[in-house]
Motif scaffolding. Sequence first.
Motif, PDB file in Angstrom:
ATOM      1  N   ASN A   1      -3.941  -4.976  -6.901  1.00 44.75           N
ATOM      2  CA  ASN A   1      -4.107  -4.275  -8.182  1.00 44.75           C
ATOM      3  C   ASN A   1      -3.783  -5.210  -9.337  1.00 44.75           C
ATOM      4  O   ASN A   1      -3.363  -6.338  -9.140  1.00 44.75           O
TER       5      ASN A   1
ATOM      6  N   THR B   1      -4.378   0.854  -2.599  1.00 49.45           N
ATOM      7  CA  THR B   1      -4.982  -0.379  -2.088  1.00 49.45           C
ATOM      8  C   THR B   1      -3.937  -1.477  -2.127  1.00 49.45           C
ATOM      9  O   THR B   1      -2.909  -1.339  -2.782  1.00 49.45           O
TER      10      THR B   1
ATOM     11  N   ASP C   1      -3.854   4.468  -8.885  1.00 54.08           N
ATOM     12  CA  ASP C   1      -5.169   4.763  -8.322  1.00 54.08           C
ATOM     13  C   ASP C   1      -5.660   6.187  -8.590  1.00 54.08           C
ATOM     14  O   ASP C   1      -6.836   6.472  -8.407  1.00 54.08           O
TER      15      ASP C   1
ATOM     16  N   VAL D   1       0.871  -1.185   0.000  1.00 55.23           N
ATOM     17  CA  VAL D   1       0.000   0.000   0.000  1.00 55.23           C
ATOM     18  C   VAL D   1       0.903   1.229   0.000  1.00 55.23           C
ATOM     19  O   VAL D   1       1.860   1.320   0.763  1.00 55.23           O
TER      20      VAL D   1
END
Length: 128
Positions: free
Chosen positions: A79, A76, A103, A56
């Motif tokens: 991915n 997150t 993101d 992350v």
Amino acid sequence: MNARKKIALFLSATALTAGLTATGLPAAAAAPAKAAAPAAECGVRSDGRLYCGNAVGAKGYADRSYRSATRGELTTGFNWFVCWGHGDPHQGGNDIWYWTQLDNGAWGNVPAVSVRTGQDPAPGLRQC
């Protein structure tokens, strides 16, 4: 349990704790470990993308180099990645970088050290 057994149990626990402290290990290390969570999926799906866990906050770079501009990050822990390529070496012990949409919507190169693959490059993922 009689008093003699209670005292023996107390002394054993005290000796164990003292021994762990003397070796530099925390007393909690003596407790049985909890079962590890199952590993997240990491593999290439039928769409040709690698779906894998990642660190992350992993940064995505314009080029396969920490010296290039940062385009965004992965916020997150899971991915997808389109392809891989060679770039600058990183702390993962290789020079593999993965291309993905970050993101924030921008596209960038993420060093393999930030992607939780079993090996790099990930088997079945195309090279870019």
